[in-house]
Design a protein around this motif. Structure first.
Motif, PDB file in Angstrom:
ATOM      1  N   ARG A  46       7.678  -9.707 -34.399  1.00  0.00           N
ATOM      2  CA  ARG A  46       8.238  -8.358 -34.288  1.00  0.00           C
ATOM      3  C   ARG A  46       9.725  -8.450 -34.617  1.00  0.00           C
ATOM      4  O   ARG A  46      10.444  -9.249 -34.034  1.00  0.00           O
ATOM      5  N   SER A  47      10.177  -7.644 -35.538  1.00  0.00           N
ATOM      6  CA  SER A  47      11.585  -7.724 -35.943  1.00  0.00           C
ATOM      7  C   SER A  47      12.429  -6.765 -35.111  1.00  0.00           C
ATOM      8  O   SER A  47      12.199  -5.556 -35.104  1.00  0.00           O
ATOM      9  N   GLU A  48      13.407  -7.347 -34.386  1.00  0.00           N
ATOM     10  CA  GLU A  48      14.304  -6.527 -33.567  1.00  0.00           C
ATOM     11  C   GLU A  48      15.119  -5.593 -34.461  1.00  0.00           C
ATOM     12  O   GLU A  48      15.335  -4.432 -34.136  1.00  0.00           O
ATOM     13  N   THR A  49      15.568  -6.124 -35.592  1.00  0.00           N
ATOM     14  CA  THR A  49      16.429  -5.306 -36.462  1.00  0.00           C
ATOM     15  C   THR A  49      15.716  -4.062 -36.959  1.00  0.00           C
ATOM     16  O   THR A  49      16.284  -2.965 -36.967  1.00  0.00           O
ATOM     17  N   ILE A  50      14.445  -4.221 -37.355  1.00  0.00           N
ATOM     18  CA  ILE A  50      13.721  -3.049 -37.851  1.00  0.00           C
ATOM     19  C   ILE A  50      13.553  -2.031 -36.733  1.00  0.00           C
ATOM     20  O   ILE A  50      13.826  -0.836 -36.913  1.00  0.00           O
ATOM     21  N   MET A  68       7.452  -3.373 -41.025  1.00  0.00           N
ATOM     22  CA  MET A  68       7.067  -4.395 -40.053  1.00  0.00           C
ATOM     23  C   MET A  68       6.000  -5.313 -40.646  1.00  0.00           C
ATOM     24  O   MET A  68       6.068  -6.525 -40.529  1.00  0.00           O
ATOM     25  N   GLN A  94       7.203  -7.797 -43.311  1.00  0.00           N
ATOM     26  CA  GLN A  94       7.953  -8.974 -42.878  1.00  0.00           C
ATOM     27  C   GLN A  94       7.150  -9.852 -41.908  1.00  0.00           C
ATOM     28  O   GLN A  94       7.657 -10.858 -41.427  1.00  0.00           O
ATOM     29  N   SER A  95       5.876  -9.450 -41.628  1.00  0.00           N
ATOM     30  CA  SER A  95       5.053 -10.282 -40.744  1.00  0.00           C
ATOM     31  C   SER A  95       4.658 -11.566 -41.472  1.00  0.00           C
ATOM     32  O   SER A  95       4.849 -11.686 -42.683  1.00  0.00           O
TER      33      SER A  95
END
Lengths: 80, 726
Positions: B553-557, B587, B590-591
């Motif tokens: 999970r991307s914090e930035t997104i 999301m 970028q997974s």
């Protein structure tokens, strides 16, 4: 009735619907052994049900298909 | 049948086992199903990977016993691998946790003379027999009269008239089995062997652990056999030497093997003299009249094509209402799960992973059941042998015979039983060649793949007289596998598996009305197998794929879209939905799965696929149905919709990053051709290894099929695009 053995012909040249009795199976391979085991023994009534590259023959009360070339090993006496 | 559930799981030890044997097409399976019902299960003989089908039966006075269904055989002189299994099980060469205590022989009353051949051989093994005289109704209709009590007297064993399909005579049969199991071995009457042989054989058998008198007698008579060489292997040189001495002592020569058949039939004819009256053995039956049409070179082949087209069309048209209700059910469950589970990884796994993924596969249960309904009907009514006859002509040029047809046709259900069914093929090279092309036949696991893409992209048009474009497309996909199998088999038989053409001999049983119980059992077993796969292999693959598509999970997104949302507070709902979809898409990209997908994109792009399809196809190598589950998961994660639209709609609306639609007809066809040809089934490769005993055959299968799949998909896509734009 006494038949002369020369009159026996391979089933591969019989026509559709031809009937008769089996005279013998030639060859000692597995096919010949299996044919005997399923009852294709001398004296058993036989009929050709289908002709072509794959033939169908009735041996007693069972019906089997086999290739015309293989059916040549079964010799039979055609009924008049 | 009153049978304790706990009893079912008890080990075999200590419980009596009765083996069921008989010629093929005697109604053996129908009787086995009628006696054992849902208690049957398939296992292995211990130590060897030979399938062992056992069911339970409660006998009066005796209690629960195991009934062991053995492959049909005409004789104890085995001529194919499956016959050898039957013979070795009966002789105790195949070890079993429980030894067989009695044998139930099923005879076809309308074919009595031939059926008695194996009985005459079974009288010489060390086990008590019960004879079930089946199909008396057929015999009676043909004017055949059989005196069962007199036959029983001649044979010295109980002969019980039954009609397995109508469940007639089963109680009497159970009584007879009880008596035999309780009493054990009765003195044998051999039609062939003198008492002195018997005594000598018994003495020899006593010297070796696991050797029965029957086995000694069998190899004494027939030493040119696969059984004989197995026995030599198993029991060593001392046994061979002893056997040799005995052969000289009792004066057995090789000619006896040839005379065996003649002597047995002489005995049979004597036994039947006052038992059987068949006024007209060469009578023309209804089956013969039907066959004039159904095995006719032109009309027969045409009717075969029509039957097949009808089957495929029905798979589509009949299943729709049932599938819609399963689909609706999963929609409700998904909605319920989203409501009850807290938002986060767990909710996503259950809703996007398990329900969208596995649910997407389970929807196809009705189609699987309809496919097996037809296969079971065609098998049970006797048509399969006719189809094999017609196909022999097509198979001969590729070096195979009609014998290969039934395993290949079974492979349309599933290649695993298909590969195992090659045991009926006598010639080892033909057998391997058949195994290697069997996975090209479109199995039922491909059906969900075809169904989803055909349903989504092939217009539902009526072409001619109720045959639709969707059904025809499905039929065409099944043909792809067949047409590729022909040259593959031909090349194999010309190179690695070069050999003489082998004879083809197949019985054509009389046509009969399919037995409801047998057909029902087949559908039940395959449906259960399908659901078990969905609940295990597919479920596991789906969860792995979900995790790859969900993490990291991307914090930035998340932070970026949170601030966007705050900025747009009060904006219309559509704007917020669009934002959420964009977030989900980013999301996914970028997974882990997204990153891998982009790495493989150049490989799958020539096929017209985007990275999602590429990853789904790659994930489907263990089991091909996984693609449906993975696409369900990917699209469920990548898109936001509260309604949880069906996968079909998701596929239709999928776009490339530049807004072009991902799917069109050439892309859908390219995926389906890939799946038609690719070796995406670990279980099939494993069973090929098991049956051939060598790794090179499954490796070869995997390599050639995967290469053909890529080439096929590429050609399909390019051709489709060229035709579409032209």
């Amino acid at each position: 009735m006494a038949y002369a053995t020369e009159d026996a012909t391979p089933l591969s040249i019989w026509g559709r619907g031809d009937e008769g009795t089996i005279e013998g199976i030639s060859g000692a391979n597995q096919l010949a052994a299996r044919l005997r085991e399923i009852g294709a023994m001398p004296g058993v009534p036989v009929r050709v049900l289908r002709v072509g590259s794959t033939v169908v023959i009735q041996v007693g009360s069972s019906r089997f298909c086999l290739r015309k070339t293989d059916a040549a090993c079964i010799k039979g006496m055609k009924a008049a | 049948m009153a049978m304790d559930i706990a009893d079912r799981d008890r080990p075999y030890v200590g419980r009596a086992t009765v083996a069921v044997v008989g010629n093929p097409n005697t109604g053996k399976t129908t009787l086995f199903n009628a006696l054992t019902g849902l208690s049957q299960r398939v296992g292995n003989f211990p130590g060897v990977t030979v399938e062992r089908k056992v069911g339970q039966l409660a006998l009066p006075d005796v209690g629960a016993i195991d009934l062991l269904d053995l492959p049909g055989t005409y004789s104890l002189s085995a001529k194919s691998p499956d016959e050898l299994i039957a013979v070795e099980a009966l002789m105790g060469v195949l070890k079993s946790e429980s030894t067989i205590q009695a044998v139930l022989v099923v005879l076809d009353a309308s074919n009595l003379r031939r059926s008695l051949y194996i009985v005459s051989q079974l009288l010489e093994i060390d086990l008590p027999l019960v004879v079930a005289l089946n199909m008396l109704d057929v015999a009676k209709a043909r004017g055949i009269v059989i005196d069962a009590p007199t036959l029983s007297e001649h044979l010295g064993v109980p002969v019980i008239p039954i009609q397995a399909n109508k469940r007639v005579g089963l109680d009497e049969l159970k009584d007879a089995l009880s008596r035999v199991v309780e009493k054990g071995k009765v003195p044998s009457r051999s039609p062939l062997l003198s008492q002195s042989w018997w005594i000598e054989a018994e003495q020899l058998a006593r010297k070796y652990e696991g050797v029965s008198t029957g086995l000694v007698l069998r190899v004494l008579i027939d030493n040119q056999n696969a059984l004989a060489s197995h026995v030599v292997e198993r029991f060593g040189d001392d046994f061979t030497a002893d056997l040799h001495v005995l052969r000289a002592q009792v004066n057995v020569d090789d000619a006896l093997a040839n005379r065996e058949i003649e002597l047995r039939y002489r005995w049979i004819d004597e036994a039947l003299d006052d038992v059987l009256r068949d006024p007209e053995p060469l009578r023309v039956t209804r089956s013969d009249r039907l066959d004039r049409f159904l095995t006719h070179p032109i009309w027969g082949s045409l009717s075969f094509a029509v039957i097949m087209a009808f089957v495929f069309q029905s798979i589509f048209s009949w299943a729709v209402p049932l599938m819609d209700s399963i689909d609706a059910l999963f929609g409700v469950v998904g909605g319920w799960a989203s409501g009850y589970l807290p938002e986060g990884a767990l909710q996503s796994m259950v809703v996007d992973g398990v329900i969208a993924g596995v649910g997407g596969v389970v929807i196809f249960l009705p189609q699987i059941c309809i496919l097996f309904l037809f296969i079971a009907i065609l098998e049970d009514c006797g048509y399969m042998a006719r189809a094999a006859l017609l196909m022999d002509r097509l198979l001969t040029p590729c070096g195979l015979s009609g014998k290969s047809f039934i395993p290949l046709l079974s492979s349309f259900a599933c290649a695993i039983p298909g590969v195992m069914a090659t045991r009926t093929i006598n010639d080892p090279k033909d057998r391997i060649a058949t195994m290697l092309v069997a996975p090209l036949m479109s199995c039922s696991a491909r059906l969900p793949v075809y169904a989803i893409f055909i349903g989504a992209f092939i217009p539902n048009q009526n072409v001619w007289g109720g045959i639709g474009l969707q059904g025809l497309t499905l039929f065409a996909l099944y043909c792809v596998g067949i047409f590729v199998a022909i040259p593959v088999a031909w090349i194999l038989k010309k190179t690695l598996l070069r050999g003489q053409p082998t004879p083809f001999l197949l019985e054509l049983p009389s046509y009969k009305i399919p037995d409801v119980g047998t057909v029902g059992m087949r559908i039940y077993q395959s449906g259960r197998h399908f659901l078990e796969r969905a609940g295990t292999l597919i479920l596991a693959a789906t969860i792995v794929m979900w995790a790859l598509a969900y993490f990291p999970r991307s914090e930035t997104i998340t932070a970026h879209y949170e601030s966007e949302r705050e900025r747009l507070v009060g904006a219309p709902e559509e704007v917020l939905d669009g934002l959420r979809a964009k977030e989900a898409g980013e999301m996914l990209r970028q997974s882990f799965l997204g990153r891998m997908g982009h790495a493989i994109e150049p490989v799958v792009e020539p096929l017209g696929w985007d990275w999602r399809i590429g990853m789904a196809a790659l994930a489907s190598f263990p089991a091909r149905e996984v693609i449906v589950a993975v696409l369900g998961t990917i699209y469920s994660l990548g898109e936001v919709d509260e309604e949880s639209a069906s996968l079909r709609d998701e596929l239709r609306s999928a776009t490339w990053s530049d807004g072009r639609k991902v799917f069109n007809i050439p892309v859908a066809l390219s995926i389906m051709v890939f799946f038609a040809l690719c070796a995406q089934c670990v279980s099939t490769l494993a069973v090929i290894q098991r049956e051939t005993g060598a790794w090179r055959w499954p490796v070869l299968t995997f390599v050639y099929m995967t290469m053909l799949a890529y080439i096929g998909a590429f050609v399909t896509y390019r051709l489709g695009m060229a035709l579409g734009s032209g």
